[in-house]
Design an enzyme around this catalytic site. Sequence first.
Site, PDB file in Angstrom:
ATOM      1  CB  CYS A 194     -10.566  -1.316  -8.502  1.00 55.20           C
ATOM      2  SG  CYS A 194     -10.831  -2.506  -7.189  1.00 55.20           S
TER       3      CYS A 194
ATOM      4  CG  HIS B 295      -2.168  -0.930   0.788  1.00 55.12           C
ATOM      5  ND1 HIS B 295      -2.194  -2.254   1.117  1.00 55.12           N
ATOM      6  CD2 HIS B 295      -3.274  -0.690   0.041  1.00 55.12           C
ATOM      7  CE1 HIS B 295      -3.291  -2.797   0.615  1.00 55.12           C
ATOM      8  NE2 HIS B 295      -3.965  -1.878  -0.041  1.00 55.12           N
TER       9      HIS B 295
ATOM     10  CD  GLU C 209      -9.886  -7.478  -2.075  1.00 55.94           C
ATOM     11  OE1 GLU C 209      -8.931  -6.873  -2.555  1.00 55.94           O
ATOM     12  OE2 GLU C 209     -10.590  -7.020  -1.160  1.00 55.94           O
TER      13      GLU C 209
ATOM     14  CG  ASP D 276      -5.514  -7.987  -1.400  1.00 51.69           C
ATOM     15  OD1 ASP D 276      -4.423  -8.267  -0.860  1.00 51.69           O
ATOM     16  OD2 ASP D 276      -6.187  -6.986  -1.111  1.00 51.69           O
TER      17      ASP D 276
HETATM   18  C1  PEP Z   1      -6.711  -4.940  -4.663  1.00 56.29           C
HETATM   19  O1  PEP Z   1      -6.493  -5.784  -3.796  1.00 56.29           O
HETATM   20  O2  PEP Z   1      -6.458  -5.113  -5.872  1.00 56.29           O
HETATM   21  C2  PEP Z   1      -7.319  -3.639  -4.309  1.00 56.29           C
HETATM   22  C3  PEP Z   1      -7.700  -2.786  -5.230  1.00 56.29           C
HETATM   23  O3  PEP Z   1      -7.424  -3.334  -2.993  1.00 56.29           O
HETATM   24  P1  PEP Z   1      -6.164  -2.915  -2.096  1.00 56.29           P
HETATM   25  O4  PEP Z   1      -4.999  -2.694  -3.015  1.00 56.29           O
HETATM   26  O5  PEP Z   1      -6.523  -1.668  -1.359  1.00 56.29           O
HETATM   27  O6  PEP Z   1      -5.983  -4.088  -1.204  1.00 56.29           O
HETATM   28 MG    MG Z   2      -7.374  -5.551  -1.855  1.00 57.52          MG
END
Ligand code: PEP
Ligand code: MG
Length: 589
Positions: free
Chosen positions: A520, A202, A449, A473
């Site tokens: 996403c 992140h 995910e 994920d």
């Molecule tokens: C993902 O897991 O692809 C996602 C968009 O959520 P995050 O990156 O915040 O875990």
């Molecule tokens: Mg995620």
Amino acid sequence: MSFQVFGLPVSRGVAIGRAVLVASSRVDVAHYFITADRIEPEIHRLRDARDAVANELTTLQRDLPAEAPAELSALLDVHLMLLHDDSLTGATKHWIEDRHYNAEWALSAQLEVLARQFDDMEDEYLRERKADLEQVVERLLRAMARGAASAFAPAPGVRPRDFAGEDPLVMVANDIAPADMLQFKRSVFTGFITDVGGKTSHTAIVARSMDIPAVVGAREASRIIRQDDWVVIDGDAGIVIIDPSPIVLEEYRFRQRQSDLSRERLSRLRHTPAMTLDGKRVELLANIEMPADAAAALEAGAVGVGLFRSEFLFMNRGGDLPGEDEQFDAYRAAVEAMNGLPVTIRTVDIGADKPLDRMSANELRHEHALNPALGLRAIRWSLSEPGMFRQQLRAILRASAFGKVKILIPMVAHMSEVRLIFEALARAQQQLTDAGKAFTKVEVGAMIEVPAAALALSSFLRHFDFVSVGTNDLIQYTLAIDRADESVAHLYDPWHPAVLKLLAQTIEQSVAAGKGVSVCGEMAGDPGFTELLLAMGLRSFSMHPSQVAAIKQRVLRTDAGKWAAHLGAILSSDDPERQCAATALQVST
Ligand code: PEP
Ligand code: MG
């Protein structure tokens, strides 16, 4: 002599600047430049803090109980001595006078210099005095925070970078917590390097959202690079060049100019609708972390927010979570800023490498031996705190009275969760109705995910209005690779056939069921995957605003139908990446 350190490229572009080494625990210390007329007052703040700490320490020493061990008094003597030593407060002045650093930054810069000297000491006793030095600095920082700490901080809207006037700066740290990354928006740094971290950690994601060139997982970087070294960050290749030769520097300056130019060219596509060569409309949405990011989403030409990572509102608050009204204000701000365009708000995804407290993924790994990525994360955490979950749902629902809102649930994996989610939603709606608060009907979507959700998709599709694939994920959980761990980063592979099959299957089944489907995760913003995702039938992509233009350009140049004819061959290949490259050649000729 020039040398290189290799890491993982996480945020494109080139940054050239002088290194500022920051201890991970001090990344949150304010870093800004002061104007010349503020130098004296800033030195005063430092002196006042020193006097306050001297008082504190002498009082502590005076009040020591008679039975206290003699070592304690001796330790306080050491702290007093360090406090008054010219190498600490005296030398800190130089950072304020010569570099125009604010006092807190100057102090942490000097601490970094001294900490290295301590590390290099032969004598173990002396080496261990580093911890004492850190404690003294901690006291000084606290004393400054109690005083007029923010009086000189740049006014909102002023980028602290504007005061620089001198050499650009890049931050070098062992690790940076995701929430601390948000400070980069208002910081003096034009790039950063960390020793640890993966490409879709992140921290890296937040860096990408800010379009700051960055390299993570550069292992020894913070040990090798010295304060003030000139460094080049090659965010495309994941290379850090320390003390570059004039020729290398010129080459990178040229590349910097080129990439500025191509960005400028791409930004002209802002108002062009995203449509493939064969006339398929594609929706390009933005991922945001804070309501203020909505402006960048609009600026980039995004047609809505596909992922609002609401957890950033919950972080670094010392356990004090945002209440319903505070959340409502934030969601409403984002919704209103988007001017009628849809805003998909994801319920809080706390856990794994996004702890509530300021803790980096690295610290988290060491302090909590259990596996946080498989633990109480995302919807699991929300369902374990039902009151908190309903509060968030109410805040989101209330924002729906001000624009088009959708709710997205992270990390759904089990059907038992689905029942609890909809029960919580119904109760939240009832509570609002009882309180006479306005809201409208909102669509509810699930993030796909976890492989279990992708494999049992038909069950989930019966309950949810839409799905959004979180590839970051999905890759982590399919391949059993911690996305934040640089030691296994080479195995974190979005091109893995298993990942691509789950992805293709999810898109195909959702389309067949007449449900909306979007991606996403970071793959959506990577132009290397655009054609393949279009071939899979994807028509909705959500990414950082800075990536929208490049993806749009790809969409405009792709014949989705032609690509779809090659999908089977790509998915059944042992090496889909190579097969994809071969397809690109075939399709373009
Ligand atoms: C993902 O897991 O692809 C996602 C968009 O959520 P995050 O990156 O915040 O875990
Ligand atoms: Mg995620």
